[in-house]
Design a protein around this motif. Sequence first.
Motif, PDB file in Angstrom:
ATOM      1  N   THR A 137      22.371 -73.482  31.216  1.00 22.96           N
ATOM      2  CA  THR A 137      21.815 -74.380  30.196  1.00 22.96           C
ATOM      3  C   THR A 137      21.305 -73.600  28.996  1.00 22.96           C
ATOM      4  OG1 THR A 137      21.189 -76.019  31.868  1.00 22.96           O
ATOM      5  CG2 THR A 137      20.029 -76.110  29.752  1.00 22.96           C
ATOM      6  N   TYR A 138      20.567 -72.517  29.249  1.00 20.41           N
ATOM      7  CA  TYR A 138      20.001 -71.752  28.140  1.00 20.41           C
ATOM      8  C   TYR A 138      21.052 -70.945  27.381  1.00 20.41           C
ATOM      9  CZ  TYR A 138      15.326 -72.983  29.752  1.00 20.41           C
ATOM     10  OH  TYR A 138      14.193 -73.684  30.094  1.00 20.41           O
ATOM     11  N   GLY A 139      22.244 -70.781  27.953  1.00 19.34           N
ATOM     12  CA  GLY A 139      23.315 -70.089  27.249  1.00 19.34           C
ATOM     13  C   GLY A 139      24.290 -71.014  26.554  1.00 19.34           C
ATOM     14  N   THR A 140      24.038 -72.329  26.655  1.00 12.77           N
ATOM     15  CA  THR A 140      24.962 -73.330  26.130  1.00 12.77           C
ATOM     16  C   THR A 140      24.428 -73.961  24.851  1.00 12.77           C
ATOM     17  OG1 THR A 140      25.818 -73.835  28.346  1.00 12.77           O
ATOM     18  CG2 THR A 140      26.117 -75.518  26.654  1.00 12.77           C
ATOM     19  N   VAL A 141      25.308 -74.141  23.881  1.00 14.70           N
ATOM     20  CA  VAL A 141      24.969 -74.821  22.629  1.00 14.70           C
ATOM     21  C   VAL A 141      26.060 -75.851  22.351  1.00 14.70           C
ATOM     22  CG1 VAL A 141      24.489 -74.594  20.161  1.00 14.70           C
ATOM     23  CG2 VAL A 141      23.843 -72.747  21.735  1.00 14.70           C
ATOM     24  N   ASP A 142      25.659 -77.099  22.188  1.00  8.92           N
ATOM     25  CA  ASP A 142      26.593 -78.183  21.879  1.00  8.92           C
ATOM     26  C   ASP A 142      27.777 -78.219  22.845  1.00  8.92           C
ATOM     27  OD1 ASP A 142      25.016 -78.989  19.726  1.00  8.92           O
ATOM     28  OD2 ASP A 142      26.083 -77.699  18.308  1.00  8.92           O
ATOM     29  N   GLY A 143      27.480 -78.023  24.124  1.00  7.28           N
ATOM     30  CA  GLY A 143      28.501 -78.161  25.149  1.00  7.28           C
ATOM     31  C   GLY A 143      29.348 -76.939  25.411  1.00  7.28           C
ATOM     32  N   SER A 144      29.171 -75.876  24.641  1.00  8.82           N
ATOM     33  CA  SER A 144      29.948 -74.648  24.837  1.00  8.82           C
ATOM     34  C   SER A 144      29.039 -73.539  25.359  1.00  8.82           C
ATOM     35  CB  SER A 144      30.603 -74.198  23.527  1.00  8.82           C
ATOM     36  OG  SER A 144      31.586 -75.118  23.115  1.00  8.82           O
ATOM     37  N   LEU A 145      29.515 -72.838  26.394  1.00  7.44           N
ATOM     38  CA  LEU A 145      28.747 -71.736  26.974  1.00  7.44           C
ATOM     39  C   LEU A 145      29.061 -70.456  26.209  1.00  7.44           C
ATOM     40  CD1 LEU A 145      26.885 -70.616  29.179  1.00  7.44           C
ATOM     41  CD2 LEU A 145      28.902 -70.370  30.658  1.00  7.44           C
ATOM     42  N   TYR A 146      28.036 -69.918  25.539  1.00  5.61           N
ATOM     43  CA  TYR A 146      28.200 -68.713  24.726  1.00  5.61           C
ATOM     44  C   TYR A 146      27.477 -67.497  25.316  1.00  5.61           C
ATOM     45  CZ  TYR A 146      29.690 -71.866  20.925  1.00  5.61           C
ATOM     46  OH  TYR A 146      30.342 -72.799  20.164  1.00  5.61           O
ATOM     47  N   GLY A 147      26.397 -67.730  26.040  1.00  6.49           N
ATOM     48  CA  GLY A 147      25.522 -66.630  26.435  1.00  6.49           C
ATOM     49  C   GLY A 147      25.520 -66.374  27.926  1.00  6.49           C
ATOM     50  N   LEU A 148      25.606 -65.111  28.303  1.00 10.49           N
ATOM     51  CA  LEU A 148      25.505 -64.676  29.692  1.00 10.49           C
ATOM     52  C   LEU A 148      24.188 -63.927  29.857  1.00 10.49           C
ATOM     53  CD1 LEU A 148      26.710 -63.965  32.542  1.00 10.49           C
ATOM     54  CD2 LEU A 148      27.477 -61.849  31.476  1.00 10.49           C
ATOM     55  N   TYR A 149      23.278 -64.479  30.648  1.00  6.80           N
ATOM     56  CA  TYR A 149      21.969 -63.841  30.816  1.00  6.80           C
ATOM     57  C   TYR A 149      22.068 -62.699  31.819  1.00  6.80           C
ATOM     58  CZ  TYR A 149      19.595 -66.859  27.666  1.00  6.80           C
ATOM     59  OH  TYR A 149      19.197 -67.475  26.515  1.00  6.80           O
ATOM     60  N   PHE A 150      21.978 -61.490  31.290  1.00  5.85           N
ATOM     61  CA  PHE A 150      22.134 -60.291  32.111  1.00  5.85           C
ATOM     62  C   PHE A 150      20.801 -59.741  32.598  1.00  5.85           C
ATOM     63  CE2 PHE A 150      22.597 -55.561  32.335  1.00  5.85           C
ATOM     64  CZ  PHE A 150      23.373 -55.535  33.491  1.00  5.85           C
ATOM     65  N   LYS A 151      19.819 -59.691  31.727  1.00  2.00           N
ATOM     66  CA  LYS A 151      18.504 -59.124  32.061  1.00  2.00           C
ATOM     67  C   LYS A 151      17.452 -60.207  31.885  1.00  2.00           C
ATOM     68  CE  LYS A 151      15.580 -55.060  31.035  1.00  2.00           C
ATOM     69  NZ  LYS A 151      14.270 -55.683  30.789  1.00  2.00           N
ATOM     70  N   ALA A 152      16.578 -60.333  32.852  1.00  2.00           N
ATOM     71  CA  ALA A 152      15.538 -61.356  32.794  1.00  2.00           C
ATOM     72  C   ALA A 152      14.160 -60.716  32.875  1.00  2.00           C
ATOM     73  CB  ALA A 152      15.707 -62.354  33.931  1.00  2.00           C
ATOM     74  N   ALA A 153      13.165 -61.466  32.422  1.00  2.00           N
ATOM     75  CA  ALA A 153      11.766 -61.074  32.594  1.00  2.00           C
ATOM     76  C   ALA A 153      11.066 -62.183  33.365  1.00  2.00           C
ATOM     77  CB  ALA A 153      11.093 -60.867  31.240  1.00  2.00           C
ATOM     78  N   HIS A 154      10.215 -61.804  34.282  1.00  2.00           N
ATOM     79  CA  HIS A 154       9.407 -62.760  35.043  1.00  2.00           C
ATOM     80  C   HIS A 154       8.028 -62.770  34.400  1.00  2.00           C
ATOM     81  CE1 HIS A 154       7.560 -65.065  38.083  1.00  2.00           C
ATOM     82  NE2 HIS A 154       8.299 -64.698  39.118  1.00  2.00           N
ATOM     83  N   LYS A 155       7.715 -63.855  33.685  1.00  2.00           N
ATOM     84  CA  LYS A 155       6.480 -63.914  32.918  1.00  2.00           C
ATOM     85  C   LYS A 155       5.376 -64.704  33.612  1.00  2.00           C
ATOM     86  CE  LYS A 155       8.038 -62.936  28.260  1.00  2.00           C
ATOM     87  NZ  LYS A 155       7.833 -63.304  26.846  1.00  2.00           N
TER      88      LYS A 155
END
Length: 442
Positions: A137-155
């Motif tokens: 969901t966070y990598g998608t804009v207007d129905g197209s998947l653009y972003g691959l989340y590689f590194k995350a932070a636990h906040k």
Amino acid sequence: MTRRRTTLLTGCTALALALGTTACGGSGPVTAGGGDKALGGQTVTVAGVWSGTEQENFQKVLDAFTEKTGAKTSFVSTGDNVSTVVGSKIEGGNAPDVVMVPQVGVLKQFAGKGWLEPLSETARKSVDTHFADVWKTYGTVDGSLYGLYFKAAHKSTVWYSPGALTQAGVEPPKTYDEMLEAGRTVSDSGLAAFSVAGQDGWTLTDWFENVYLSQAGPEKYDALAAHELKWTDPSVVRALTTLGKLFKDEQLIEGGQKGALNTDFPGSVEKVFGPKPEAGMVYEGDFVAGVAKDQFGREIGEDADFFPFPAVGGGEAPVVSGGDAAVVLKDGKNAKAGMALLEYLATPEAAAVWAEAGGFLSPNKNLDPAAYGDDVSRATAKSLVGAGDSVRFDMSDQAPAAFGGTKGTGEWKLLQDFLRDPSDPEETAAQLEAAAAKAYKG
């Protein structure tokens, strides 16, 4: 700009060709080594915010990609202003192939400008296989998947000195009220309870987001992040009121409000884990561990540990995250090899390279926890991945930069003002709404 989808590696056959794997057939995790150097002679240019140790560790991932595919890599550190740097490179005809984007708002901005290639079929299948839907969901804009989340932070981690809590005779708390009560006991034992990095406004947004997500719940969190809910909503006032009780309690904050406003993030960690401790606890993300270990020589799990940010007011314990998403630029000179890199980054194998190096959390649910070098990293990763789709991305990172990401203005400044004087949550909420309305309209 011309779309170049026909040049991209798509489908499982292409991934196997480029990476020398059988990752698409469900035959188990990708194995190290191998590769038929199908991209030999090509170069992938990658831009991202990382420098120092983070850049060195990411280079290990890029080197592993080179070993598999034969493609060389070149990393360019952008500093914090990714949008401006990448924009100027595109205008100058020198666009990188891949950008590691640290904010959802910037990813949306890039997509809105038409700069991004949608992920290939292979990358999309890997995201479906290895990641919770929320990351899609966070990598998608207007129905197209653009972003691959590689590194995350636990906040949603509160870091503490085990010695300080033991001396005070308290255990890691389970609720927010218990945390404040434990803090008062720590204070009675001779140390301040919390070191708060009020000089850096972004840390205060993280405090607010954890309280708000737990009190108000994920639906309202999403609505507020999209500015579909106004900041004058009673749920915002309630969260500010809760936070204000902490901010105005001189027994809980090291140096009081004035001291907090003169403490930056590294300084807040030093006050707990430095040579002369002044507080027992510091709230911030999993990256606190890196500062405690690298700068102050603390042994993570022994003399530096964490407990999850506790549930507030009867709500669920929050899990707020940040992260860096890999995207492919249309104007890069080698989109084909760039997309092959994203296909590799989507695998558990790629995540394992950095996990073994340290200072890294992966949202990839199929990464073997044994890849992490210590029990605390494994615990934070388990907490993040185990939250599944209840994870919520840092709200300020989803906002326009003018509101959620600029020093001295917007949310950063207004929460600093609130730390200085938390007596009127309704007025602060009104100021936040005025700033948000202006930024989102712009």
